[in-house]
Design an enzyme around this catalytic site. Structure first.
Site, mmCIF file in Angstrom:
data_model
loop_
_atom_site.group_PDB
_atom_site.id
_atom_site.type_symbol
_atom_site.label_atom_id
_atom_site.label_comp_id
_atom_site.label_asym_id
_atom_site.label_seq_id
_atom_site.Cartn_x
_atom_site.Cartn_y
_atom_site.Cartn_z
ATOM 1 N N SER A 147 0.856 -1.378 0.144
ATOM 2 C CA SER A 147 -0.194 -0.196 0.030
ATOM 3 C C SER A 147 0.822 1.119 -0.078
ATOM 4 O O SER A 147 1.768 1.565 -0.915
ATOM 5 C CB SER A 147 -0.831 0.050 1.050
ATOM 6 O OG SER A 147 -1.950 1.061 0.969
ATOM 7 N N ASP A 310 -8.475 -6.222 -5.189
ATOM 8 C CA ASP A 310 -7.999 -4.893 -4.557
ATOM 9 C C ASP A 310 -8.825 -3.735 -5.249
ATOM 10 O O ASP A 310 -8.677 -3.612 -6.710
ATOM 11 C CB ASP A 310 -6.575 -4.664 -4.692
ATOM 12 C CG ASP A 310 -6.080 -3.534 -3.886
ATOM 13 O OD1 ASP A 310 -6.685 -2.952 -3.651
ATOM 14 O OD2 ASP A 310 -4.908 -3.517 -3.589
ATOM 15 N N HIS A 343 -7.833 -5.245 -0.547
ATOM 16 C CA HIS A 343 -6.410 -4.449 -0.429
ATOM 17 C C HIS A 343 -5.962 -5.071 0.566
ATOM 18 O O HIS A 343 -4.748 -5.321 0.936
ATOM 19 C CB HIS A 343 -6.896 -3.008 -0.419
ATOM 20 C CG HIS A 343 -5.551 -2.400 -0.170
ATOM 21 N ND1 HIS A 343 -4.472 -2.230 -1.245
ATOM 22 C CD2 HIS A 343 -5.045 -1.479 0.863
ATOM 23 C CE1 HIS A 343 -3.624 -1.511 -0.673
ATOM 24 N NE2 HIS A 343 -3.920 -1.037 0.567
#
Length: 368
Positions: A147, A310, A343
């Protein structure tokens, strides 16, 4: 007795004066960091872990207190602390020890608040570079993160290409998307519109709990998948005498509120604003030419891991960058996780993460 986070031994590094990407100068700044494992005599076994938006330096387990990436860090795991020296620093602009908007401005003895300069991903990486060099490490074996941490990995690979053998960006991108910026815009507005925010001057006063709680709720929606929410919550409601009143609540609503309250207990609202802005500004090609041209700088061998579910960082973004690099003759492996977790799978799916990351590091980043 449970070990408290404040009991965990953390180290502080006083940064040199930094000229930020904006052109402003930041002085007397500090990075808080932790290390796991032992640096060998050749100093060639160091791995830098870069944390995500609300992470901190405590990536691995210390003194019985679990780290946020315990599933990947430790003896026998991909980031084996019997083999590697793992470093993780709280990012510049954060609120877990490193200098950020909640820190005291040495010029007037008051918290910076919104007077703190904008810090970019590139600035965070510059600060980490000085930390790594202060440890007398000239070359990292790997830089890894997911991320916002993966954004830092990309910036490391482009800005300091000779400083690492391998790099592993996970569930991330080389430049942030318009959709991602849109979500961050709404999250910021949630904080701005809380009267308790007081233009960032809330220190010592009422904390903007409602605004940060709401911002986190929005984030949690983007961190999960449609399938996961349906499987876990579906249309179930919190038991109440009369569901046909405005106060009635679905289980998923209760969950989002719980997640918002958890973050309010440990995170600074101004840091949240600043780190969201750093993500918005993330683009490894900013001020350097075209995106494709800038990727020519990368010399290390890469493993890129996308996540098929995601929503925030679509796997196709990472795959496109991997293919661009391959077309340039760069050594890069792309793997894609099939998971319901969305995610946040990089913080959950440790069996497959350990297999892929461990194999990549074991082989020195070379494909079989």
């Amino acid at each position: 007795m449970a070990v408290r986070i404040e009991d965990v031994v953390r180290k502080e590094y006083k940064l040199p004066d930094l000229v930020l990407q904006s052109g402003r100068e930041l002085t007397d700044a500090t990075l808080v960091y932790e290390t796991f494992g032992t640096l060998n005599s050749a100093k060639d076994n160091a791995i830098l872990v870069c944390h995500a938006l609300t992470g901190d330096s405590h990536a691995g387990s210390t003194a019985g207190y679990p780290g946020w990436w315990d599933g990947l860090i430790g003896p026998g795991k991909a980031l084996d602390t019997n083999r590697y020296f793992v470093i993780c620093a709280n990012v510049l602009g954060g609120c877990s020890g490193s200098t950020g908007p909640g820190s005291i401005n040495p010029l007037d003895g008051r918290p910076y608040g919104m007077r703190f300069p904008i810090v970019t991903i590139r600035d965070m990486v510059q600060a980490q570079y000085h930390l790594v060099k202060s440890l007398e490490i000239d070359r990292l074996y790997a830089v890894i993160g997911g991320s916002m941490g993966g954004m830092q990995v990309f910036e490391w690979a482009v800005t300091y290409p000779e400083m690492m053998e391998t790099y592993i960006p996970i569930a991330t991108c080389g430049r942030f998307s318009a959709m991602g910026i849109s979500f961050n815009n709404v999250a910021r507005q949630a904080i701005y519109n809380d009267p308790a925010w007081c233009n960032g001057n809330y220190y010592g006063r009422t904390f903007p709990q409602k605004g940060l709680n709401l911002a986190r709720r929005l984030g949690m929606i983007t961190y999960r998948s449609f399938e996961l929410y349906e499987e876990r919550f579906g249309h179930s409601m919190v038991p109440i005498d009369d569901p046909f009143v405005m106060e009635s609540e679905f289980q998923v609503e209760k969950y989002l509120n719980y997640q918002g309250d958890k973050l309010v207990q440990r995170f600074d609202a101004n840091s949240y604003l600043y780190l969201l802005k750093s993500m918005d500004l993330h683009d490894v090609s900013r001020g350097r030419g075209s995106y494709s041209h800038v990727l020519d700088r990368i010399n290390a061998r890469g493993l890129m891991i996308g996540i098929d579910s995601d929503f925030l960082f679509p796997a196709g973004e990472l795959l496109d960058t991997a293919e661009l690099l391959r077309a340039k003759g760069k050594e890069v492996v792309y793997r894609e996780m099939k998971t319901i977790h969305g995610h946040d799978a990089f913080l959950i799916e440790f069996e497959i993460m350990n297999e892929w990351v461990g194999e990549f590091l074991e082989n020195g980043g070379k494909t079989k």
